[in-house]
Write a protein that holds these residues in place. Sequence first.
Motif, PDB file in Angstrom:
ATOM      1  N   TRP A  70     -49.259  -5.949 -56.073  1.00 24.21           N
ATOM      2  CA  TRP A  70     -48.695  -7.257 -56.438  1.00 24.21           C
ATOM      3  C   TRP A  70     -48.576  -7.373 -57.959  1.00 24.21           C
ATOM      4  O   TRP A  70     -47.563  -7.828 -58.489  1.00 24.21           O
ATOM      5  CB  TRP A  70     -49.594  -8.346 -55.866  1.00 24.21           C
ATOM      6  CG  TRP A  70     -49.121  -9.760 -56.056  1.00 24.21           C
ATOM      7  CD1 TRP A  70     -47.917 -10.194 -56.561  1.00 24.21           C
ATOM      8  CD2 TRP A  70     -49.861 -10.954 -55.732  1.00 24.21           C
ATOM      9  NE1 TRP A  70     -47.858 -11.568 -56.564  1.00 24.21           N
ATOM     10  CE2 TRP A  70     -49.031 -12.055 -56.067  1.00 24.21           C
ATOM     11  CE3 TRP A  70     -51.122 -11.194 -55.201  1.00 24.21           C
ATOM     12  CZ2 TRP A  70     -49.451 -13.377 -55.885  1.00 24.21           C
ATOM     13  CZ3 TRP A  70     -51.534 -12.496 -55.013  1.00 24.21           C
ATOM     14  CH2 TRP A  70     -50.705 -13.582 -55.343  1.00 24.21           C
ATOM     15  N   THR A 130     -47.683  -2.940 -51.069  1.00 24.40           N
ATOM     16  CA  THR A 130     -46.758  -3.765 -51.823  1.00 24.40           C
ATOM     17  C   THR A 130     -46.128  -4.775 -50.881  1.00 24.40           C
ATOM     18  O   THR A 130     -46.592  -4.982 -49.770  1.00 24.40           O
ATOM     19  CB  THR A 130     -45.702  -2.894 -52.549  1.00 24.40           C
ATOM     20  OG1 THR A 130     -44.874  -3.728 -53.335  1.00 24.40           O
ATOM     21  CG2 THR A 130     -44.872  -2.084 -51.584  1.00 24.40           C
ATOM     22  N   TYR A 185     -42.817  -9.260 -53.984  1.00 26.71           N
ATOM     23  CA  TYR A 185     -43.490  -9.064 -55.266  1.00 26.71           C
ATOM     24  C   TYR A 185     -42.445  -8.710 -56.336  1.00 26.71           C
ATOM     25  O   TYR A 185     -41.919  -7.597 -56.375  1.00 26.71           O
ATOM     26  CB  TYR A 185     -44.528  -7.942 -55.186  1.00 26.71           C
ATOM     27  CG  TYR A 185     -45.699  -8.218 -54.266  1.00 26.71           C
ATOM     28  CD1 TYR A 185     -45.989  -9.499 -53.814  1.00 26.71           C
ATOM     29  CD2 TYR A 185     -46.516  -7.179 -53.839  1.00 26.71           C
ATOM     30  CE1 TYR A 185     -47.056  -9.745 -52.966  1.00 26.71           C
ATOM     31  CE2 TYR A 185     -47.593  -7.417 -53.001  1.00 26.71           C
ATOM     32  CZ  TYR A 185     -47.861  -8.692 -52.564  1.00 26.71           C
ATOM     33  OH  TYR A 185     -48.919  -8.919 -51.722  1.00 26.71           O
TER      34      TYR A 185
END
Length: 325
Positions: A21, A52, A56
Motif C-alpha cells: 500500500w 497489493t 493503491y
Amino acid sequence: MEQRVLGRTGRRVGVVGLGAWQLGADWGDVSETDAFATLEAAADEGVTFVDTADVYGDGRSEQIVGRFAKGRPELTVATKMGRRMEQVPATYVMANFRAWNERSRRNLGVDTVDLVQLHCPPTPVYSSDAVFDALDTLVDEQKVAAYGVSVETCDEALTAIARPGVATVQIILNAFRLKPLERVLPAARAAGVGVIARVPLASGLLSGRYDEHTVFAPDDHRSFNRHGEAFDVGETFSGVDFATGLEAVRRLAPLVPEGATMAQFALRWILDQPGVSVVIPGARNPAQAAANAAAAALPPLPQTTLAAVQAVYDELIRPRVHDRW
C-alpha cells in the motif's frame, strides 16, 4: 526465512511478506526509486510474498510490483479488487470482476494473477453464491490461480472460510486486535485456509516510534482517517484511539527481547499465533523492509510474554474495540 504453505493456494511463502500500500498512495510520498529499492531490500531478506491492490495509487502500486516481479518466479504476488466502485453488493458481479481482473493483469504484466482477493466488500457479498461462482470461473479460465477475501470482521472471515474455493483470508491481526485468535484462526487451520495478517503494526503505532507530538503528512491516511472519515474506522491504528495505543505500547515495551525493536517484537508475536501463514507489514524504504524481514529470525516468544500481551489487551484495548471487529 521460514516458509509456510499459503492455505489452499499450495504455494510456500516466506512468513514475513511485504504490504505494498505504501508504494501506491496514502502514506506520504514514496518515489518510484524508493519503491523499487524497498522491494529489492525485502526480496534480498527472503520475502517472497507481496500484497497489493488495484486501488493503491489507482494502480501505481500494482504497476511497480509487477515490473519488479518480472523474472522472479519465487515471488507470489497477491492483489485485491472491488474498492474502485460504489460499495454495494450489486457491484460484485461477473462483468465487473472481468474488468477489474483485466486491469490488474495489465498493471501487473501477467496472464494469470497468483492470488486475487475481494477487497473488504459489503458483508452480504460473503453469502452470495453467484459471487463465488464468478470467482471459480476466473480460476477455470486461468485468469487467477487462486482467490481469497480481505475482511473487516471475524464474522465475515468465518463466512468466507466455509466456502470451499476460498484459499486465503486476510484479516487485521496484531497485539491490539486479538479477537481473530478466538475463532477465525482455529477455523482457518481446520479448513486449510491461509491467514494473511494485515495492519500488523497498527498503522505504525506498534513500531514504538510515535508519541503525542507526532504529526503525519496531509496525504498520509493517519491524518485523515482516524475515525473512519475516508474508509473503515477499523483500519487506521486498528480502530484504537491514538492515546490508548501509545499507552499500550509503553506497557509492551519492557517485553521486547534484547536486540530486537518494538516492530520486530510485534511481528514475531503474530508469527507465533497458530494458523498464520504470512504477515504483511508495509515499508516506505529499504531499511524498514529489511528490519521487518528480520523479525522472522527471532526465536518464538515465551508463554509468559504472550500472556503479558494478552493482559495489556484485556485491560486497555478489549473494553474499547473487542465487540466491533
